[in-house]
Design a protein around this motif. Sequence first.
Motif, PDB file in Angstrom:
ATOM      1  N   GLU A   1      -1.226   1.023 -27.285  1.00 10.83           N
ATOM      2  CA  GLU A   1      -0.928   1.546 -28.616  1.00 10.83           C
ATOM      3  C   GLU A   1      -2.199   2.094 -29.273  1.00 10.83           C
ATOM      4  O   GLU A   1      -2.165   3.094 -29.977  1.00 10.83           O
ATOM      5  CB  GLU A   1      -0.287   0.469 -29.491  1.00 10.83           C
ATOM      6  CG  GLU A   1       1.161   0.137 -29.111  1.00 10.83           C
ATOM      7  CD  GLU A   1       2.095   1.352 -29.169  1.00 10.83           C
ATOM      8  OE1 GLU A   1       1.781   2.329 -29.883  1.00 10.83           O
ATOM      9  OE2 GLU A   1       3.144   1.312 -28.486  1.00 10.83           O
ATOM     10  N   ALA A   2      -3.316   1.406 -29.041  1.00  6.65           N
ATOM     11  CA  ALA A   2      -4.587   1.882 -29.598  1.00  6.65           C
ATOM     12  C   ALA A   2      -4.957   3.234 -28.982  1.00  6.65           C
ATOM     13  O   ALA A   2      -5.398   4.156 -29.674  1.00  6.65           O
ATOM     14  CB  ALA A   2      -5.687   0.856 -29.343  1.00  6.65           C
ATOM     15  N   ASP A   3      -4.757   3.343 -27.670  1.00  5.67           N
ATOM     16  CA  ASP A   3      -5.068   4.613 -27.003  1.00  5.67           C
ATOM     17  C   ASP A   3      -4.134   5.713 -27.482  1.00  5.67           C
ATOM     18  O   ASP A   3      -4.535   6.857 -27.653  1.00  5.67           O
ATOM     19  CB  ASP A   3      -4.940   4.455 -25.475  1.00  5.67           C
ATOM     20  CG  ASP A   3      -6.140   3.730 -24.883  1.00  5.67           C
ATOM     21  OD1 ASP A   3      -7.150   3.612 -25.592  1.00  5.67           O
ATOM     22  OD2 ASP A   3      -6.055   3.289 -23.726  1.00  5.67           O
ATOM     23  N   ARG A   4      -2.893   5.346 -27.695  1.00  5.73           N
ATOM     24  CA  ARG A   4      -1.944   6.355 -28.175  1.00  5.73           C
ATOM     25  C   ARG A   4      -2.319   6.798 -29.602  1.00  5.73           C
ATOM     26  O   ARG A   4      -2.271   7.983 -29.918  1.00  5.73           O
ATOM     27  CB  ARG A   4      -0.514   5.809 -28.173  1.00  5.73           C
ATOM     28  CG  ARG A   4       0.408   6.676 -29.018  1.00  5.73           C
ATOM     29  CD  ARG A   4       1.775   6.782 -28.479  1.00  5.73           C
ATOM     30  NE  ARG A   4       2.579   5.627 -28.782  1.00  5.73           N
ATOM     31  CZ  ARG A   4       3.873   5.549 -28.472  1.00  5.73           C
ATOM     32  NH1 ARG A   4       4.472   6.538 -27.870  1.00  5.73           N
ATOM     33  NH2 ARG A   4       4.544   4.476 -28.776  1.00  5.73           N
ATOM     34  N   ALA A   5      -2.714   5.843 -30.418  1.00  6.57           N
ATOM     35  CA  ALA A   5      -3.083   6.179 -31.794  1.00  6.57           C
ATOM     36  C   ALA A   5      -4.273   7.148 -31.780  1.00  6.57           C
ATOM     37  O   ALA A   5      -4.313   8.114 -32.539  1.00  6.57           O
ATOM     38  CB  ALA A   5      -3.437   4.918 -32.564  1.00  6.57           C
ATOM     39  N   ARG A   6      -5.220   6.889 -30.876  1.00  6.23           N
ATOM     40  CA  ARG A   6      -6.379   7.765 -30.793  1.00  6.23           C
ATOM     41  C   ARG A   6      -5.945   9.173 -30.358  1.00  6.23           C
ATOM     42  O   ARG A   6      -6.409  10.166 -30.895  1.00  6.23           O
ATOM     43  CB  ARG A   6      -7.403   7.190 -29.805  1.00  6.23           C
ATOM     44  CG  ARG A   6      -8.671   7.997 -29.745  1.00  6.23           C
ATOM     45  CD  ARG A   6      -9.893   7.145 -29.485  1.00  6.23           C
ATOM     46  NE  ARG A   6     -11.102   7.965 -29.447  1.00  6.23           N
ATOM     47  CZ  ARG A   6     -11.918   8.142 -30.475  1.00  6.23           C
ATOM     48  NH1 ARG A   6     -11.658   7.541 -31.622  1.00  6.23           N
ATOM     49  NH2 ARG A   6     -12.981   8.891 -30.376  1.00  6.23           N
ATOM     50  N   PHE A   7      -5.076   9.234 -29.375  1.00  9.89           N
ATOM     51  CA  PHE A   7      -4.572  10.529 -28.919  1.00  9.89           C
ATOM     52  C   PHE A   7      -3.913  11.283 -30.080  1.00  9.89           C
ATOM     53  O   PHE A   7      -4.138  12.475 -30.290  1.00  9.89           O
ATOM     54  CB  PHE A   7      -3.584  10.322 -27.775  1.00  9.89           C
ATOM     55  CG  PHE A   7      -2.810  11.565 -27.405  1.00  9.89           C
ATOM     56  CD1 PHE A   7      -3.461  12.677 -26.909  1.00  9.89           C
ATOM     57  CD2 PHE A   7      -1.430  11.623 -27.564  1.00  9.89           C
ATOM     58  CE1 PHE A   7      -2.757  13.829 -26.574  1.00  9.89           C
ATOM     59  CE2 PHE A   7      -0.717  12.759 -27.231  1.00  9.89           C
ATOM     60  CZ  PHE A   7      -1.388  13.862 -26.737  1.00  9.89           C
ATOM     61  N   ARG A   8      -3.122  10.562 -30.867  1.00 13.82           N
ATOM     62  CA  ARG A   8      -2.426  11.231 -31.980  1.00 13.82           C
ATOM     63  C   ARG A   8      -3.403  11.747 -33.027  1.00 13.82           C
ATOM     64  O   ARG A   8      -3.203  12.805 -33.614  1.00 13.82           O
ATOM     65  CB  ARG A   8      -1.423  10.265 -32.613  1.00 13.82           C
ATOM     66  CG  ARG A   8      -0.207  10.083 -31.735  1.00 13.82           C
ATOM     67  CD  ARG A   8       0.801   9.166 -32.377  1.00 13.82           C
ATOM     68  NE  ARG A   8       2.036   9.139 -31.605  1.00 13.82           N
ATOM     69  CZ  ARG A   8       2.997   8.245 -31.779  1.00 13.82           C
ATOM     70  NH1 ARG A   8       2.853   7.304 -32.705  1.00 13.82           N
ATOM     71  NH2 ARG A   8       4.087   8.292 -31.050  1.00 13.82           N
ATOM     72  N   GLU A   9      -4.469  10.970 -33.247  1.00 11.37           N
ATOM     73  CA  GLU A   9      -5.497  11.428 -34.185  1.00 11.37           C
ATOM     74  C   GLU A   9      -6.131  12.728 -33.694  1.00 11.37           C
ATOM     75  O   GLU A   9      -6.406  13.630 -34.473  1.00 11.37           O
ATOM     76  CB  GLU A   9      -6.588  10.353 -34.329  1.00 11.37           C
ATOM     77  CG  GLU A   9      -6.141   9.107 -35.030  1.00 11.37           C
ATOM     78  CD  GLU A   9      -6.015   9.319 -36.531  1.00 11.37           C
ATOM     79  OE1 GLU A   9      -7.042   9.271 -37.206  1.00 11.37           O
ATOM     80  OE2 GLU A   9      -4.891   9.559 -37.006  1.00 11.37           O
ATOM     81  N   ILE A  10      -6.350  12.788 -32.383  1.00  9.99           N
ATOM     82  CA  ILE A  10      -6.941  14.002 -31.813  1.00  9.99           C
ATOM     83  C   ILE A  10      -5.974  15.182 -31.995  1.00  9.99           C
ATOM     84  O   ILE A  10      -6.369  16.265 -32.390  1.00  9.99           O
ATOM     85  CB  ILE A  10      -7.276  13.796 -30.323  1.00  9.99           C
ATOM     86  CG1 ILE A  10      -8.383  12.761 -30.182  1.00  9.99           C
ATOM     87  CG2 ILE A  10      -7.710  15.111 -29.685  1.00  9.99           C
ATOM     88  CD1 ILE A  10      -8.668  12.332 -28.760  1.00  9.99           C
ATOM     89  N   VAL A  11      -4.694  14.920 -31.720  1.00 10.89           N
ATOM     90  CA  VAL A  11      -3.702  15.986 -31.859  1.00 10.89           C
ATOM     91  C   VAL A  11      -3.660  16.489 -33.299  1.00 10.89           C
ATOM     92  O   VAL A  11      -3.548  17.681 -33.561  1.00 10.89           O
ATOM     93  CB  VAL A  11      -2.306  15.480 -31.424  1.00 10.89           C
ATOM     94  CG1 VAL A  11      -1.229  16.474 -31.813  1.00 10.89           C
ATOM     95  CG2 VAL A  11      -2.288  15.244 -29.924  1.00 10.89           C
ATOM     96  N   ARG A  12      -3.803  15.565 -34.251  1.00 12.77           N
ATOM     97  CA  ARG A  12      -3.771  15.982 -35.652  1.00 12.77           C
ATOM     98  C   ARG A  12      -5.059  16.659 -36.079  1.00 12.77           C
ATOM     99  O   ARG A  12      -5.161  17.143 -37.196  1.00 12.77           O
ATOM    100  CB  ARG A  12      -3.543  14.762 -36.544  1.00 12.77           C
ATOM    101  CG  ARG A  12      -2.154  14.220 -36.412  1.00 12.77           C
ATOM    102  CD  ARG A  12      -1.838  13.260 -37.547  1.00 12.77           C
ATOM    103  NE  ARG A  12      -0.689  12.462 -37.177  1.00 12.77           N
ATOM    104  CZ  ARG A  12      -0.748  11.209 -36.746  1.00 12.77           C
ATOM    105  NH1 ARG A  12      -1.921  10.577 -36.694  1.00 12.77           N
ATOM    106  NH2 ARG A  12       0.333  10.553 -36.404  1.00 12.77           N
ATOM    107  N   GLY A  13      -6.050  16.645 -35.183  1.00 13.78           N
ATOM    108  CA  GLY A  13      -7.295  17.331 -35.504  1.00 13.78           C
ATOM    109  C   GLY A  13      -8.237  16.529 -36.361  1.00 13.78           C
ATOM    110  O   GLY A  13      -9.208  17.052 -36.893  1.00 13.78           O
ATOM    111  N   ARG A  14      -8.003  15.222 -36.488  1.00 13.61           N
ATOM    112  CA  ARG A  14      -8.878  14.418 -37.345  1.00 13.61           C
ATOM    113  C   ARG A  14     -10.173  14.045 -36.635  1.00 13.61           C
ATOM    114  O   ARG A  14     -11.197  13.853 -37.266  1.00 13.61           O
ATOM    115  CB  ARG A  14      -8.162  13.128 -37.757  1.00 13.61           C
ATOM    116  CG  ARG A  14      -6.907  13.404 -38.538  1.00 13.61           C
ATOM    117  CD  ARG A  14      -6.716  12.410 -39.664  1.00 13.61           C
ATOM    118  NE  ARG A  14      -5.440  12.700 -40.318  1.00 13.61           N
ATOM    119  CZ  ARG A  14      -4.408  11.899 -40.253  1.00 13.61           C
ATOM    120  NH1 ARG A  14      -4.495  10.749 -39.627  1.00 13.61           N
ATOM    121  NH2 ARG A  14      -3.279  12.230 -40.842  1.00 13.61           N
ATOM    122  N   ILE A  15     -10.080  13.846 -35.327  1.00 18.38           N
ATOM    123  CA  ILE A  15     -11.288  13.495 -34.579  1.00 18.38           C
ATOM    124  C   ILE A  15     -11.390  14.390 -33.357  1.00 18.38           C
ATOM    125  O   ILE A  15     -10.422  15.022 -32.977  1.00 18.38           O
ATOM    126  CB  ILE A  15     -11.273  12.009 -34.119  1.00 18.38           C
ATOM    127  CG1 ILE A  15      -9.917  11.702 -33.475  1.00 18.38           C
ATOM    128  CG2 ILE A  15     -11.561  11.068 -35.261  1.00 18.38           C
ATOM    129  CD1 ILE A  15      -9.861  10.325 -32.856  1.00 18.38           C
TER     130      ILE A  15
END
Lengths: 368, 439
Positions: A5-19
């Motif tokens: 879930e942590a890895d997925r959350a990070r992936f989603r942040e990347i997709v949203r362009g935040r990181i």
Amino acid sequence: MNRIEADRARFREIVRGRIRADLGRYLSTTELIARQGEHAVSVPVPQIELPRFEFAASEDDGVGQGPAARGERSAESGDGRPGEGAAGEVPGQHAIEVEVELEELAEMLGRELGLPRIEPRGKRNLEAEGARYSGLRSRGPDSLRHARRSFDAALRRTIASGQWDPKNPRVVPERDDLRFRAGKPAPRPQSSAVVFHMMDVSGSMGREQKEIVRIEAFWIDTWLRSQYRNLEVVYIVHDAVAKIVDHDTFFHLRESGGTRISSAYELCLQQIRERFPNDDWNVYPFHYSDGDNWSARDTERCVELLKQDLLPRVNQFCYGQVRSAYGSGQFKKDLDLALGTDPRVVTANVSDRGEVMGAIRAFLGSGR
Amino acid sequence: MSKARANLSSALTPELRVWSERIEQVARESGLDFFPLDFRLLDASDVNAVAAYGGFPVRYASWRFGMDYERLDKAHAWGLSRIYELVINTDPVIAYLVRSNLQGEQKLVMAHVCGHADFFKHNAWFAGTDRGMLDTMVRHAERVERCTERLGRERVESFLDIVLCLDNLIDPYQALRARLRRGEPQSLFPTSSLRTFDVLAYVSEHAPLEDWERELAEIVLAEARYFAPQRMTRIMNEGWASFWHSRILTGGVLSAAEIVDFAETHSGATATAPGRINPYKLGIELWRHAEARGEDLFRLRSLHNDASFVEELVDAEFVARAQLFLQPRPRRSGGSDAADRDPGRVKARLCAELAWGGVPRIELVDVGGARELRLLHHHDGRDLNVPRALETVSRVQSLWRAPVTLETRVQGSGRLLACDGAATEVRELPSPSVSERAG
């Protein structure tokens, strides 16, 4: 599995362009594809594909297995593509495909893309008289007598008047207790629509281009079918001349020769006039090509046809330009220039499968 | 999930345990031989997570695994596909079963796992793989974690992402070459030559990297080496497992009612969409063909990889019966696009596609005066995706920290993809180019 879930959350942040903004340029939308009856079904999933040394996707993609290749006619030639969802590096990672209901799919699509429900045109299209026996009244013919509600009323009266005896629970309905079903006028949305899928099948439209059109058309039909009770689909192919074909031919036909887009628009117009009068039908013409037209003269003719005859008769006209190795992409520019401000005209570029969902959102997002 | 942390609830139910023992016994009696099997029951969503980590839930943290999980999870939620089995090449062999499988399916999966486990143990290409990969992955994860604590997530992750772009630049024949070399006189393999397909290994060893960078590069390399044989033997391995699960199950392990579940799952996994290759189907057909030809199946499974297996077994009869064909090239002139079913051409193309695990063959040919790293793409008729190749070259450059070039061909004419750190470019090459001389 909190780690995943942590890895997925990070992936989603990347997709949203935040990181990790550096990865933004590798972001695309891929699709999961499964079969739905004879159709292919695709679900958009964001994906970041890091560059690697890999082979270019070629028009001829190697060895296949089965009685017929794509393009060859046979009972089995058709729309299936295997689900590619679970490709992984582990050998024993087995996935099987499951079928989904069409309505469910439309709902998921609507949710995924945030599509508004369609408001049909014109008042007379909106309301269609229909009667449903959803009311009650105290007078009526015996054939419409509502036994449960009648008994209910009698029971209430018996209890209220103190005649109820639990030891001898008898309820005798009187005339005033009787209830009858009553019709109520129920305005229902008028729900007939016709979709025209028009496609350029001249030599420059390759297999991949048609595949894109097929996916696009499937989703458009799925969505519109969920919005209208009765959906007719008309397939028109054109090169220098246009003709009406069936579903299967539409996706497999390969013609050669020139491209005269106006031929398709004329045929579409003729169909609307003869078979789908405006009072009864919501009309959605979609046209797909790689953007090459025979001549600027013919493009003028297309714009003229749209302005004068087609647009007043349709809910929305959509043009999807599929990129091919040979197409110039000029037609979309011309359309945008001539009709770009008209809300009834939507154009979209689809360079690869990843952009199909974006084009669908553009086409169906207005709720017209 | 190391042994100590193994969850009790992942143990098999008593009934499944009985069946697993029975199936294992039938498998061993049939001639299969494998490391001990460790079956574990998991919920579907956990299996998706394990699959996203490439089978190792202990793997280091990365958004890439989160991305794979997102896709698997979505496919599952939308009912598009579901994973029902996962098996890992370790000793003991770990195999995950999904709790929601029907009983007939569980038996199928267990029998299937026996086939994979036998293949892992005996196929030559797996000989050098790390059977203690579970522990190795734990150590890798700890090292990545330590780097992350020291240097920050962003930095470690960005570096890993660069190295990962090169994780197919390994020599799949490396283990075999090393073994051959041991038996040969030293002089036959002059060590002075730089030429190697093990580009990632060379770069991580010789590039001016910081210690932590080298450590991470080695982790990526070790994991890539571990997974490479699986890419090279997919058809054989899946075929072998399917061949044996059919045999084991229809030999009295299934009840009459379960035969239906079995047929359904089996045909679901071996169905082919028109115009595609399904490794399960092609694989099982190849094994049945080999059996019909009277070949020694166990010898074949020990020696071959997909490409050599196809080379050995595919003949005109097989091409016709398995209905293999070459996709027609779309013609601009129109006319009918008939598929090419010529056995020779089909076989040649299939071998080309399977050789090298389906990735381009890229060799390091030289390191020039200014440390310029020269790569050569061995063109086999299929062009590279040039824009992405160019990006990859610039990734290699950012690791190597000196100019990098890649020579390839695009539509028949030579091209040089170059990156010197400041700019990338594609240059035309005069023919005949090095590729011809390199052979």
